[in-house]
Design an enzyme around this catalytic site. Structure first.
Site, PDB file in Angstrom:
ATOM      1  NE  ARG A  52      -2.891   0.263   3.329  1.00 12.24           N
ATOM      2  CZ  ARG A  52      -2.156   0.511   4.427  1.00 12.24           C
ATOM      3  NH1 ARG A  52      -1.509   1.656   4.554  1.00 12.24           N
ATOM      4  NH2 ARG A  52      -2.085  -0.373   5.393  1.00 12.24           N
ATOM      5  CE1 TYR A 105     -18.095  10.419 -15.132  1.00 12.52           C
ATOM      6  CE2 TYR A 105     -17.429  10.603 -12.843  1.00 12.52           C
ATOM      7  CZ  TYR A 105     -17.850   9.842 -13.901  1.00 12.52           C
ATOM      8  OH  TYR A 105     -18.019   8.503 -13.732  1.00 12.52           O
ATOM      9  CG  ASP A 178     -11.706  15.539 -14.799  1.00 14.58           C
ATOM     10  OD1 ASP A 178     -11.019  14.928 -15.650  1.00 14.58           O
ATOM     11  OD2 ASP A 178     -12.671  15.013 -14.205  1.00 14.58           O
ATOM     12  CE  LYS A 203     -14.155   7.029 -17.618  1.00 15.27           C
ATOM     13  NZ  LYS A 203     -14.538   8.294 -17.008  1.00 15.27           N
TER      14      LYS A 203
HETATM   15  C1  LIG Z   1     -14.960   8.758 -15.696  1.00 14.96           C
HETATM   16  C2  LIG Z   1     -14.623  10.125 -15.261  1.00 14.96           C
HETATM   17  C3  LIG Z   1     -14.284  10.398 -13.926  1.00 14.96           C
HETATM   18  C4  LIG Z   1     -14.314   9.338 -12.840  1.00 14.96           C
HETATM   19  O1  LIG Z   1     -13.376   8.348 -13.052  1.00 14.96           O
HETATM   20  P1  LIG Z   1     -13.564   6.800 -12.597  1.00 14.96           P
HETATM   21  O2  LIG Z   1     -12.314   6.176 -13.105  1.00 14.96           O
HETATM   22  O3  LIG Z   1     -14.808   6.293 -13.266  1.00 14.96           O
HETATM   23  O4  LIG Z   1     -13.678   6.801 -11.134  1.00 14.96           O
HETATM   24  C5  LIG Z   1     -13.932  11.689 -13.601  1.00 14.96           C
HETATM   25  N1  LIG Z   1     -13.938  12.667 -14.521  1.00 14.96           N
HETATM   26  C6  LIG Z   1     -14.282  12.448 -15.796  1.00 14.96           C
HETATM   27  C7  LIG Z   1     -14.277  13.579 -16.771  1.00 14.96           C
HETATM   28  C8  LIG Z   1     -14.640  11.179 -16.214  1.00 14.96           C
HETATM   29  O5  LIG Z   1     -14.997  10.967 -17.489  1.00 14.96           O
END
Ligand SMILES: *Cc1c(COP(=O)(O)O)cnc(C)c1O
Length: 384
Positions: A52, A105, A178, A203
């Site tokens: 961890r 998001y 983000d 993503k």
């Molecule tokens: C999917 C997403 C998140 C969250 O990420 P996870 O890996 O699903 O926890 C945050 N911001 C954006 C823009 C996203 O598309």
């Protein structure tokens, strides 16, 4: 050879990916061990003690992430939301405010409004594409954190990162971007003045829809220590297997984003010419209100395209009629996906100030042959 290569694709392939010194294995091994032998009590080898607190596969990914965002420090987490949660809890205290856009998001909104708000963090929403509105909001009441998502999800709104960073800093806010939709291949928020970048590596960074993960990249040493402490103390680390898959995906990010952008541009152009389509949201279109800012701060317009059909009923039918675009949540993989935000990704913000219009359909345009994607869109439009 250049001693310190700095090209994006070179960093993607080489940063943190040194050959294994014991065997010469070209690809760094996947370290699954949860614990590490000590040479006498407290005699750690390279600081490794327990899975961890540290793992070589995760460290390799963290170095790669930092290099690609042009930041000093990278931290990898079990999901994008775990990364956001660690950052928010590290940077904020009860009574602090987060100012964020009205098109973030849905999960980010849910995290702040339903998990952190009960612990005293305040949330305020603003039209973050309107820099003057943000300036006025911060002048009226300061916010500890300004949260920017650009392009935004699902309406592809564009915010001016450099202008907002300046406004945020003048008001004493930590400026977070983000960068999930653009990825560092297309947009580098730290170079534009932001303090912190967060990612859902699920993503584009992973890129193959086979791993869930998140990241925080930043330059400030003190905040890095605080986020790292959250990672260690709360434990939302990425597992070694996940880190390894993400490292592998990252190596092709540059060429994938080029093809995603090219295909999405063709899809947006095609949709714009169809009578049955009421609106197309893609920052690469000159008609998009954020086009000029996007052209300035991005190196390509990315693979995400949204469209509106005349009615919600038609939008649902269109989403369900596509065949090559798979009906599924998420985005950023090599395969094309279609999402109906109102009932899928954004169902949790229905009825709130973040609700997505029921006419909107979101496409994650993959890297398949473009003609096949256009043919699928055409057949689905004939069926609505
Ligand atoms: C999917 C997403 C998140 C969250 O990420 P996870 O890996 O699903 O926890 C945050 N911001 C954006 C823009 C996203 O598309």
């Amino acid at each position: 050879m250049n001693e310190n290569p700095t090209g994006f694709d070179t960093l993607a392939i080489r940063a943190g990916q040194d050959h294994d010194p014991t065997t010469g294995a070209v690809i760094p091994p996947l370290h699954l061990s949860s614990t590490y032998a000590q040479d006498g009590i407290g005699g750690l080898r390279n600081g490794y003690e327990y899975g961890r607190s540290g793992n070589p596969t995760r460290d390799a990914l963290q170095e790669q992430l930092a290099a690609l965002e042009g930041g000093r420090f990278g931290l990898s987490f079990a999901s994008g939301l775990a990364a956001e949660d660690a950052l928010l809890r590290a940077a904020l205290r009860p009574g602090d405010t987060v100012l964020m856009g009205d098109d973030v998001y849905g999960g980010t909104y849910r995290l702040v409004s339903r998990v952190l708000a009960p612990w005293g963090v305040k949330l305020r929403i603003v039209d973050i594409t309107d820099t003057e509105a943000v300036r006025a909001a911060l002048a009226a009441e300061p916010a500890a954190m300004l949260w920017i998502e650009t392009p935004s999800n699902p309406l592809m709104r564009i915010s001016d990162i450099a202008a907002l960073a300046e406004i945020g800093h003048a008001a004493g806010s930590t400026v977070v971007v983000d960068n999930t939709f653009a990825s560092p291949a297309l947009q580098q928020p730290l170079a534009l003045g932001a303090d912190v970048v967060v990612h859902s590596t699920t993503k584009y960074l992973g890129g193959h829809s086979d791993v869930v993960g998140g990241a925080v990249v930043l330059n400030d040493e003190e905040l890095h220590e605080q986020v790292k402490f959250q990672q260690f103390a709360a434990g939302a680390v990425s597992g070694p297997h996940d880190a390894w898959l993400t490292s592998r995906g990252l190596k092709t990010l540059g060429i994938r984003m080029e093809r995603h952008s090219r295909n999405a541009g063709l899809v947006a152009g095609f949709l714009g010419e169809q009578d049955g389509v009421a609106a197309v949201y893609y920052p690469g279109l000159e008609s998009h209100p954020g086009h000029a800012v996007a052209a300035r701060q991005m190196r390509g317009f990315g693979g995400m395209v949204s469209l509106a059909l005349p009615t919600g009923e038609q939008a649902r039918r269109f989403a369900e009629s596509l065949e090559l675009f798979t009906l599924a949540e998420s985005l950023g993989g090599v395969e094309s996906l279609v999402n109906y935000p109102d009932a899928m990704t954004h169902a949790s913000v229905r009825g709130t100030e973040l609700a997505v219009p029921e006419e909107v359909v979101r496409l994650s345009v993959g890297i398949e042959t473009a003609e096949d994607l256009l043919a699928d869109l055409a057949q689905a439009l004939r069926r609505v």
